[in-house]
Design a protein around this motif. Structure first.
Motif, PDB file in Angstrom:
ATOM      1  N   ASP A  64      -3.749 -53.698 104.954  1.00  0.00           N
ATOM      2  CA  ASP A  64      -2.582 -53.823 105.830  1.00  0.00           C
ATOM      3  C   ASP A  64      -2.833 -54.844 106.939  1.00  0.00           C
ATOM      4  N   SER A  65      -3.103 -56.055 106.524  1.00  0.00           N
ATOM      5  CA  SER A  65      -3.393 -57.150 107.439  1.00  0.00           C
ATOM      6  C   SER A  65      -2.385 -58.278 107.196  1.00  0.00           C
ATOM      7  N   LYS A  76       4.375 -59.431  92.465  1.00  0.00           N
ATOM      8  CA  LYS A  76       4.876 -58.084  92.156  1.00  0.00           C
ATOM      9  C   LYS A  76       3.726 -57.124  91.872  1.00  0.00           C
ATOM     10  N   GLU A  77       2.694 -57.590  91.210  1.00  0.00           N
ATOM     11  CA  GLU A  77       1.529 -56.757  90.904  1.00  0.00           C
ATOM     12  C   GLU A  77       0.564 -56.770  92.090  1.00  0.00           C
ATOM     13  N   CYS A  78       1.057 -56.277  93.205  1.00  0.00           N
ATOM     14  CA  CYS A  78       0.275 -56.234  94.440  1.00  0.00           C
ATOM     15  C   CYS A  78       0.167 -54.785  94.896  1.00  0.00           C
ATOM     16  N   THR A  79      -1.011 -54.407  95.332  1.00  0.00           N
ATOM     17  CA  THR A  79      -1.239 -53.093  95.919  1.00  0.00           C
ATOM     18  C   THR A  79      -1.715 -53.301  97.346  1.00  0.00           C
ATOM     19  N   VAL A  80      -1.011 -52.689  98.286  1.00  0.00           N
ATOM     20  CA  VAL A  80      -1.398 -52.761  99.693  1.00  0.00           C
ATOM     21  C   VAL A  80      -2.020 -51.423 100.068  1.00  0.00           C
ATOM     22  N   VAL A  81      -3.233 -51.477 100.584  1.00  0.00           N
ATOM     23  CA  VAL A  81      -3.907 -50.256 101.018  1.00  0.00           C
ATOM     24  C   VAL A  81      -3.795 -50.150 102.536  1.00  0.00           C
ATOM     25  N   ILE A  82      -3.378 -48.989 102.984  1.00  0.00           N
ATOM     26  CA  ILE A  82      -3.159 -48.760 104.410  1.00  0.00           C
ATOM     27  C   ILE A  82      -4.462 -48.280 105.046  1.00  0.00           C
ATOM     28  N   THR A  83      -4.891 -48.997 106.078  1.00  0.00           N
ATOM     29  CA  THR A  83      -6.111 -48.619 106.791  1.00  0.00           C
ATOM     30  C   THR A  83      -5.825 -48.274 108.249  1.00  0.00           C
ATOM     31  N   GLU A  84      -5.080 -49.110 108.953  1.00  0.00           N
ATOM     32  CA  GLU A  84      -4.911 -48.911 110.392  1.00  0.00           C
ATOM     33  C   GLU A  84      -3.529 -48.430 110.821  1.00  0.00           C
ATOM     34  N   VAL A  85      -2.502 -48.990 110.260  1.00  0.00           N
ATOM     35  CA  VAL A  85      -1.153 -48.747 110.778  1.00  0.00           C
ATOM     36  C   VAL A  85      -0.333 -47.885 109.815  1.00  0.00           C
ATOM     37  N   ILE A  86       0.819 -47.438 110.280  1.00  0.00           N
ATOM     38  CA  ILE A  86       1.696 -46.688 109.391  1.00  0.00           C
ATOM     39  C   ILE A  86       2.393 -47.675 108.448  1.00  0.00           C
ATOM     40  N   PRO A  87       2.675 -47.268 107.220  1.00  0.00           N
ATOM     41  CA  PRO A  87       3.259 -48.195 106.250  1.00  0.00           C
ATOM     42  C   PRO A  87       4.541 -48.873 106.727  1.00  0.00           C
ATOM     43  N   ASP A  88       5.367 -48.178 107.483  1.00  0.00           N
ATOM     44  CA  ASP A  88       6.627 -48.772 107.957  1.00  0.00           C
ATOM     45  C   ASP A  88       6.416 -50.023 108.795  1.00  0.00           C
ATOM     46  N   CYS A 106      -7.757 -39.567 111.286  1.00  0.00           N
ATOM     47  CA  CYS A 106      -7.697 -40.456 112.455  1.00  0.00           C
ATOM     48  C   CYS A 106      -6.653 -41.566 112.286  1.00  0.00           C
ATOM     49  N   HIS A 107      -5.843 -41.471 111.247  1.00  0.00           N
ATOM     50  CA  HIS A 107      -4.801 -42.458 110.993  1.00  0.00           C
ATOM     51  C   HIS A 107      -3.497 -42.008 111.623  1.00  0.00           C
ATOM     52  N   PRO A 108      -2.696 -42.869 112.234  1.00  0.00           N
ATOM     53  CA  PRO A 108      -2.970 -44.298 112.416  1.00  0.00           C
ATOM     54  C   PRO A 108      -4.102 -44.509 113.418  1.00  0.00           C
ATOM     55  N   CYS A 109      -4.818 -45.580 113.196  1.00  0.00           N
ATOM     56  CA  CYS A 109      -5.999 -45.869 114.004  1.00  0.00           C
ATOM     57  C   CYS A 109      -5.598 -46.080 115.461  1.00  0.00           C
ATOM     58  N   LEU A 110      -6.181 -45.294 116.317  1.00  0.00           N
ATOM     59  CA  LEU A 110      -5.917 -45.420 117.748  1.00  0.00           C
ATOM     60  C   LEU A 110      -6.967 -46.271 118.438  1.00  0.00           C
ATOM     61  N   HIS A 111      -7.896 -46.780 117.668  1.00  0.00           N
ATOM     62  CA  HIS A 111      -9.010 -47.553 118.216  1.00  0.00           C
ATOM     63  C   HIS A 111      -8.889 -49.000 117.749  1.00  0.00           C
ATOM     64  N   MET A 112      -7.871 -49.671 118.245  1.00  0.00           N
ATOM     65  CA  MET A 112      -7.511 -50.983 117.741  1.00  0.00           C
ATOM     66  C   MET A 112      -8.297 -52.139 118.367  1.00  0.00           C
ATOM     67  N   THR A 113      -9.398 -51.836 119.036  1.00  0.00           N
ATOM     68  CA  THR A 113     -10.191 -52.909 119.613  1.00  0.00           C
ATOM     69  C   THR A 113     -10.709 -53.802 118.498  1.00  0.00           C
ATOM     70  N   GLU A 124     -16.436 -49.219 109.761  1.00  0.00           N
ATOM     71  CA  GLU A 124     -15.388 -49.534 108.799  1.00  0.00           C
ATOM     72  C   GLU A 124     -14.436 -48.350 108.747  1.00  0.00           C
ATOM     73  N   CYS A 125     -13.270 -48.595 108.235  1.00  0.00           N
ATOM     74  CA  CYS A 125     -12.264 -47.544 108.130  1.00  0.00           C
ATOM     75  C   CYS A 125     -12.801 -46.406 107.261  1.00  0.00           C
ATOM     76  N   LEU A 126     -12.606 -45.181 107.717  1.00  0.00           N
ATOM     77  CA  LEU A 126     -13.094 -44.014 106.984  1.00  0.00           C
ATOM     78  C   LEU A 126     -12.420 -43.813 105.633  1.00  0.00           C
ATOM     79  N   ASN A 127     -11.262 -44.428 105.422  1.00  0.00           N
ATOM     80  CA  ASN A 127     -10.579 -44.303 104.135  1.00  0.00           C
ATOM     81  C   ASN A 127     -11.468 -44.739 102.975  1.00  0.00           C
TER      82      ASN A 127
END
Length: 142
Positions: A64-65, A76-88, A106-113, A124-127
């Motif tokens: 999610d960058s 079309k054949e793309c998969t987006v994996v959510i790590t920090e933010v909400i999908p919306d 801990c999602h959404p990540c509150l440690h956005m530093t 790294e993201c715990l996911n």
């Protein structure tokens, strides 16, 4: 994005060792992936370079960058994996690919530093260590 929004090298090596990993050429992770025997495609000048690489791939996985915004419309054949933010916040309403949502408390990540480790102490993201998340990625890419 932050340094926790990329696929960790150890995870890539364990789960998709034969995949190709695209990085902006100046990112230090590009060299790290290559030194660890993973296939790397550096891109150089503009976002269009990344789109061109994705169009040649049979499937694309991205976090999610910033690149996810480009790739959702280009492939079309793309998969987006959510790590920090909400999908919306990152998924386009017209996106036809797959979304793998976060599975950690801990999602959404509150440690956005933009430092590693983050304020919560993670490198790294715990996911990436969550078995349900990993299974969902496998299913989306199958």
């Amino acid at each position: 994005g932050t340094s926790r929004q990329f696929v960790p090298m150890a995870w890539a090596k364990e789960h998709y060792p034969d995949a190709y990993y695209a990085f902006f050429y100046a990112e230090k992770e590009c060299a790290e992936f290559k030194q660890n025997g993973l296939k790397v495609i550096p891109y150089y000048k503009e976002p269009g370079d990344l789109i061109a690489i994705a169009k040649m791939a049979s499937k694309v996985l991205c976090t999610d960058s910033f690149p996810s915004h480009l790739l959702q419309t280009a492939k079309k054949e793309c998969t987006v994996v959510i790590t920090e933010v909400i999908p919306d916040r990152v998924i386009s309403p017209s996106f036809e690919g797959h979304v793998v949502d976060s599975e950690v408390s801990c999602h959404p990540c509150l440690h956005m530093t933009r430092v590693v480790p983050c304020a919560a102490g993670y490198f790294e993201c715990l996911n990436w260590k969550n078995s349900k998340y990993v299974d969902n990625i496998r299913k989306a890419l199958a």
